[in-house]
Each structure stands twice: as C-alpha cells, then as structure tokens.
Design a protein around this motif. Structure first.
Motif, PDB file in Angstrom:
ATOM      1  N   PRO A  29       0.840  -1.192   0.000  1.00 41.56           N
ATOM      2  CA  PRO A  29       0.000   0.000   0.000  1.00 41.56           C
ATOM      3  C   PRO A  29       0.880   1.249   0.000  1.00 41.56           C
ATOM      4  CG  PRO A  29      -0.298  -1.265   2.030  1.00 41.56           C
ATOM      5  CD  PRO A  29       0.683  -1.995   1.186  1.00 41.56           C
ATOM      6  N   LEU A  55       2.102   5.237   0.692  1.00 42.39           N
ATOM      7  CA  LEU A  55       2.152   6.131   1.837  1.00 42.39           C
ATOM      8  C   LEU A  55       1.537   7.453   1.401  1.00 42.39           C
ATOM      9  CD1 LEU A  55       3.140   6.834   4.708  1.00 42.39           C
ATOM     10  CD2 LEU A  55       5.263   7.630   3.637  1.00 42.39           C
ATOM     11  N   ASN A  56       0.450   7.818   2.026  1.00 37.89           N
ATOM     12  CA  ASN A  56      -0.154   9.115   1.769  1.00 37.89           C
ATOM     13  C   ASN A  56       0.400  10.092   2.788  1.00 37.89           C
ATOM     14  OD1 ASN A  56      -1.935   8.302  -0.378  1.00 37.89           O
ATOM     15  ND2 ASN A  56      -3.072   7.206   1.192  1.00 37.89           N
ATOM     16  N   ASP A  86      -0.238   8.153   6.362  1.00 35.51           N
ATOM     17  CA  ASP A  86      -1.270   7.129   6.263  1.00 35.51           C
ATOM     18  C   ASP A  86      -0.749   6.035   5.345  1.00 35.51           C
ATOM     19  OD1 ASP A  86      -3.517   5.556   5.927  1.00 35.51           O
ATOM     20  OD2 ASP A  86      -4.793   7.160   5.168  1.00 35.51           O
ATOM     21  N   GLY A  87      -0.463   4.867   5.904  1.00 34.10           N
ATOM     22  CA  GLY A  87       0.047   3.759   5.099  1.00 34.10           C
ATOM     23  C   GLY A  87       1.293   3.162   5.716  1.00 34.10           C
ATOM     24  N   THR A 145       8.576   3.834  -0.244  1.00 30.36           N
ATOM     25  CA  THR A 145       7.932   5.099   0.130  1.00 30.36           C
ATOM     26  C   THR A 145       8.854   6.058   0.880  1.00 30.36           C
ATOM     27  OG1 THR A 145       7.081   4.164   2.197  1.00 30.36           O
ATOM     28  CG2 THR A 145       5.655   4.016   0.245  1.00 30.36           C
TER      29      THR A 145
END
Length: 121
Positions: free
Chosen positions: A4, A6-7, A22-23, A29
């Motif tokens: 997933p 990384l925001n 987030d993530g 990332t």
C-alpha cells in the motif's frame, strides 16, 4: 501484490507543521517521506509533528530517517515530535532504544499543545 502507498498530508497548525502519514514507510515510500521532511527540518526553529496515527508499518529505513531528521531539527534549534503511533509501532521504537533519541507524544493535539506551552524552541 504491491505494498500500500504512503499518503502524506502537510498541514500548518499555528507556527507548527503537521505531517500526517497514512500507510507504510518502507523502501518504496521512504523517498517521498524524505522529500517532505528534509526541507522542513532544515528551517531554523522548525516545529514539526509527524502524525503516525494512521501509520501501519515502518521499516528500519523509516526509523533511521526519523532519527536523522530529529537530530537535524535540533541542530537548527527546532523540534520534531512523532505523535499518535499505534502501540505495535511504539514498541518497536522502544526496543530499538529510539524513545530516548526521538521525542514522542501520545497524540498530535498533545504535541501541538506542548509546542504552544513551551513557546519558541
């Protein structure tokens, strides 16, 4: 299956910057996180809260980056605080001995309140 993403959301809160993650933080990332945090930590007297409340995983690269950037902030008379980590991540920081080297706060709001109460770093 790909990891997933990384925001990263950057939010100004008074004279502090909140970096909401987030993530996951891993090899795929870490560069995005570095590009976000390094310029902020290079500013004199920067106040930065890394909000890890939505962070689900961080690898050794991420731990190392947060340590390095915490030191960079201190060298510029600033502060970097990691806030809101889930217990499973906080335990890893503790096992690695990073709780003594990086400042932590239970919540983002608590870190911001501590900045406000302390005045300028």
């Amino acid at each position: 299956m790909p990891a997933p993403p990384l925001n990263i959301q950057t939010i100004r809160s008074g004279d502090a910057m909140v970096i909401k993650l987030d993530g996951i933080v891993d090899a795929s990332t870490i560069d995005a996180l570095r590009r976000t945090l390094e310029p902020l930590c290079a500013q004199p007297a920067a106040r930065i809260v890394v909000d890890g409340s939505l962070l689900t995983y961080i690898n050794s690269l991420g731990f190392g980056l947060l340590f390095k950037l915490s030191q960079s902030c201190r060298a510029q008379q600033g502060r970097l605080v990691v806030a809101g980590l889930q217990d499973k991540l906080r335990v890893v920081f503790k096992i690695l001995g990073l709780e003594k080297l990086i400042q932590f706060a239970p919540t983002c709001e608590g870190a911001l309140a501590a900045f406000a109460a302390a005045g300028k770093p």
